[in-house]
Write a protein that holds these residues in place. Structure first.
Motif, PDB file in Angstrom:
ATOM      1  N   PRO A 219       0.837  -1.201   0.000  1.00  0.00           N
ATOM      2  CA  PRO A 219       0.000   0.000   0.000  1.00  0.00           C
ATOM      3  C   PRO A 219       0.874   1.255   0.000  1.00  0.00           C
ATOM      4  O   PRO A 219       1.963   1.268   0.578  1.00  0.00           O
ATOM      5  N   TYR A 220       0.417   2.293  -0.691  1.00  0.00           N
ATOM      6  CA  TYR A 220       1.086   3.591  -0.626  1.00  0.00           C
ATOM      7  C   TYR A 220       0.113   4.690  -1.018  1.00  0.00           C
ATOM      8  O   TYR A 220      -0.911   4.444  -1.650  1.00  0.00           O
TER       9      TYR A 220
ATOM     10  N   MET B 110      -2.761  -0.016  -3.878  1.00  0.00           N
ATOM     11  CA  MET B 110      -2.346  -1.255  -3.218  1.00  0.00           C
ATOM     12  C   MET B 110      -2.843  -2.436  -4.040  1.00  0.00           C
ATOM     13  O   MET B 110      -3.605  -2.266  -4.993  1.00  0.00           O
TER      14      MET B 110
ATOM     15  N   ALA C 263      -0.224   3.264   5.253  1.00  0.00           N
ATOM     16  CA  ALA C 263       0.298   3.400   3.893  1.00  0.00           C
ATOM     17  C   ALA C 263       1.335   4.516   3.831  1.00  0.00           C
ATOM     18  O   ALA C 263       1.022   5.660   4.160  1.00  0.00           O
TER      19      ALA C 263
END
Length: 183
Positions: free
Chosen positions: A57-58, A73, A164
């Protein structure tokens, strides 16, 4: 459309900071590297018996004046039944929506969607230009490397809260092949 309301209490501003400090501890305070995030997210979810794994995730770093950004993600479904992501929430934004890009007569447009299907024994990739979590009306400017809490809600009533990391656009792009370029 789901709106997350913020309290006007001075303590409400502390919540994102506290979550940013507490959630990385749940992931063993490792650096914000994709491989480490994926390994620990998968371990945390499988250890609890969850059938959905959240991988890499980011949140995309936005310019300081921007009021919105996207979270991306991969959602992996280990169960024999399809699942759906039905909602996302975050204290980092006043409004959080599930979105997709669609081609409407040759023009790409972003639209809110009711849910995102995750096929049985498959995955759904939330990525730029496709499905994503839209964070609207950010509560503070983003900083590269900070971790934003995002709670994902699924059709079976289960939830997962992830931390994230915020990444620059350059760090999320694949390198261009330069093998046969003539300069």
């Amino acid at each position: 459309m789901r709106t997350v309301r913020q309290s006007r209490s001075p303590f409400a501003r502390l919540i994102p900071g506290l979550l940013a400090l507490a959630l990385p501890c749940a992931f063993a305070s490792l650096p914000a590297q994709a491989a480490d995030d994926a390994a620990h997210a998968a371990h945390a979810q499988h250890a609890s018996g969850a059938t959905i794994s959240v991988v890499d995730p980011y949140v995309r770093l936005s310019p300081p004046a921007a009021v919105a950004t996207g979270a991306f993600m991969v959602l992996r479904n280990d169960s024999d039944s399809p699942r759906r992501l039905v909602r996302a929430e975050s204290t980092a934004a006043k409004t959080v929506e599930l979105h997709n890009h669609i081609d409407e007569n040759g023009v790409m447009k972003m639209r809110a969607v009711k849910d995102i299907e995750i096929p049985a024994k498959g995955s759904a990739t939330l990525k730029p230009g496709s499905y994503h979590v839209m964070l609207i009306d950010l509560t503070a400017p983003l900083k590269e490397g900070e971790r934003l809490p995002i709670t994902l809600r699924f059709d079976d009533g289960s939830t997962q809260t992830i931390a994230a990391p915020v990444r620059s656009i350059a760090s999320t792009m694949a390198p261009m092949p330069h093998g046969n370029m003539q300069h």
